[in-house]
Design an enzyme around this catalytic site. Structure first.
Site, short mmCIF file in Angstrom:
data_model
loop_
_atom_site.label_atom_id
_atom_site.label_comp_id
_atom_site.label_asym_id
_atom_site.label_seq_id
_atom_site.Cartn_x
_atom_site.Cartn_y
_atom_site.Cartn_z
N LEU A 1 0.80 -1.23 0.00
CA LEU A 1 0.00 0.00 0.00
C LEU A 1 0.83 1.27 0.00
CD1 LEU A 1 -2.79 -1.02 2.56
CD2 LEU A 1 -2.90 -1.06 0.06
N GLY B 1 6.68 4.67 4.35
CA GLY B 1 7.04 5.90 5.02
C GLY B 1 8.44 5.83 5.56
N VAL C 1 3.46 -0.15 4.69
CA VAL C 1 2.09 -0.53 5.00
C VAL C 1 1.62 -1.55 3.97
CG1 VAL C 1 -0.28 0.27 5.35
CG2 VAL C 1 1.63 1.75 5.97
N ASP D 1 -0.15 15.67 13.56
CA ASP D 1 0.14 15.67 12.12
C ASP D 1 -1.13 15.47 11.30
OD1 ASP D 1 1.83 15.94 9.93
OD2 ASP D 1 2.31 13.80 9.84
#
Length: 418
Positions: free
Chosen positions: A68, A71, A76, A189
């Site tokens: 997916l 980061g 993910v 965030d």
């Protein structure tokens, strides 16, 4: 030369960097190993295969279905839980000392989130955590797509959403902030990429707040471990002043503006430019905020026997201060100097349509107001600026050195036990 429509132009500036990154990651990752400790997987995996085929297993009971995203702290993956038959989003954390510390912090925050109803609070449901070899994995409910992707796919020309839809989404996120405040958690965030749509086909849209990797407990904020994105951050965050839950409301306000208008409110990639824009559009932060800011003197001059006590520096002032540091270790480097607003301020200064070169030489109050009220004319300028996510990690000798992959023992894993 092919004529490019306005629709294509807007879409290009909004997505070019993101699409390039995601395309490269997916095309490369889906064909190779996604970790030295994990097997090869593809985008088309039969989740009903026998458990004997371990090449696509993550942990003991999850089979990888799709990559997916990635980061700074891990990847993910979309996985099928072979015990329950449900799809999950699994965040696989990298095996390094800094990330392990982050993972422990995030797990503690996620355990606090279990006190909330994930449906009424509009916060992502955390299932559990587990180990895959030496990697720490966090399991969440599987959600459809983030708001940024949704807007790009559903409204590629306008790059924004209808006002009724913005109102409904914002109301849910305000509810999420209310629930987070009741348990003393600050997200830190909030931005379109961290808001997930439950099901894009269901109307009205239901959204949930995700990614609590940089979240902090109210009253116990460790700024050195905060994660935030500059263009969505409030003045107290950028100045490292005293902070509380109110900083999330600022980020939500900037996000709501972007959803409704299709552009970033403060479209700059330099901290000085963002603060300067905030001052010119919304006014200068009060003295009690500036007095407590650890970075205030970087951007403001202090005045004696006058009110307000602080005045924002010009780009020239900031540049000169950094060059003339008496401590050679604190003096600006040539590469840092080239990236300083002193040289880049012309690129980041908005010029309203129809203004001449001579009349827009500086970031005046008039140009800032036009920038705020006339978003249609500054699409290209805004999207060139980009968005920077800042990871505040102490620059200690331990962090500066490369660390070996830790060997987890049963004792080490007990630190992560519920």
């Amino acid at each position: 030369m092919r004529n490019v429509s306005t629709c294509e132009f807007k879409r290009t500036w909004k997505n070019i960097a993101k699409q390039r990154t995601v395309t490269d990651l997916r095309s490369n990752t889906l064909k190779t190993k996604y970790s030295k400790n994990m097997g090869v997987f593809t985008n088309k995996v039969d989740v009903h295969q026998s458990r004997k085929d371990d090449c696509n297993l993550l942990g003991q009971q999850r089979r990888v279905v799709e990559f997916l995203g990635e980061g700074s702290f891990g990847q993910v993956l979309k996985c099928c839980n072979l015990e329950t038959g449900t799809m999950e989003a699994v965040k696989v954390m990298k095996s390094s000392t800094n990330v392990i510390k982050k993972a422990k912090h995030e797990i503690q925050i996620l355990k606090q989130l279990r006190r909330l109803d994930p449906n009424t609070s509009h916060v992502v449901r955390f299932n559990s955590f587990f180990f895959n070899m030496e990697d720490i994995c966090l399991s969440f409910e599987f959600l459809d797509m983030d708001l940024d992707t949704y807007i790009s796919e559903m409204s590629p020309c306008k790059m924004c959403l209808p006002l009724p839809e913005v109102r409904h989404i914002t109301e849910q996120l305000v509810m999420a902030l209310h629930h987070l405040k009741t348990i003393g958690i600050i997200h830190m965030d909030i931005k379109p990429e961290n808001v997930m749509i439950v099901d894009r086909h269901a109307k009205p849209l239901q959204v949930k707040l995700v990614d609590f990797g940089g979240a902090q407990m109210s009253g116990n904020i460790d700024f050195e471990t905060c994660i935030f994105t500059q263009v969505y951050s409030s003045a107290e965050v950028l100045l490292e002043s005293e902070m509380n839950e109110a900083l999330d409301m600022w980020s939500l306000g900037v996000t709501a503006f972007e959803l409704a208008v299709g552009t970033v409110l403060f479209p700059y990639n330099r901290c000085y430019s963002i603060i300067n824009s905030i001052v010119k559009i919304l006014g200068q932060p009060p003295d009690h905020v500036l007095d407590k800011g650890q970075q205030t003197e970087e951007f403001f001059n202090r005045r004696t026997n006058d009110y307000p006590r602080w005045t924002i520096k010009t780009a020239e002032d900031c540049f000169d201060d950094n060059m003339l540091q008496v401590d050679p270790n604190q003096r600006i480097t040539p590469m840092e100097a080239l990236q300083h607003p002193f040289f880049t301020v012309k690129e980041e200064t908005f010029k309203p349509p129809g203004r001449t070169e001579s009349s827009s030489a500086g970031p005046s109050q008039e140009s800032s107001s036009a920038c705020f009220t006339s978003p249609a004319g500054w699409h290209g300028h805004l999207e060139r600026a980009g968005k920077r996510t800042i990871h505040k990690i102490p620059n200690t000798p331990e962090n500066s050195k490369s660390t070996k992959t830790p060997n987890y023992s049963d004792t080490g894993r007990q630190e992560f036990s519920p």
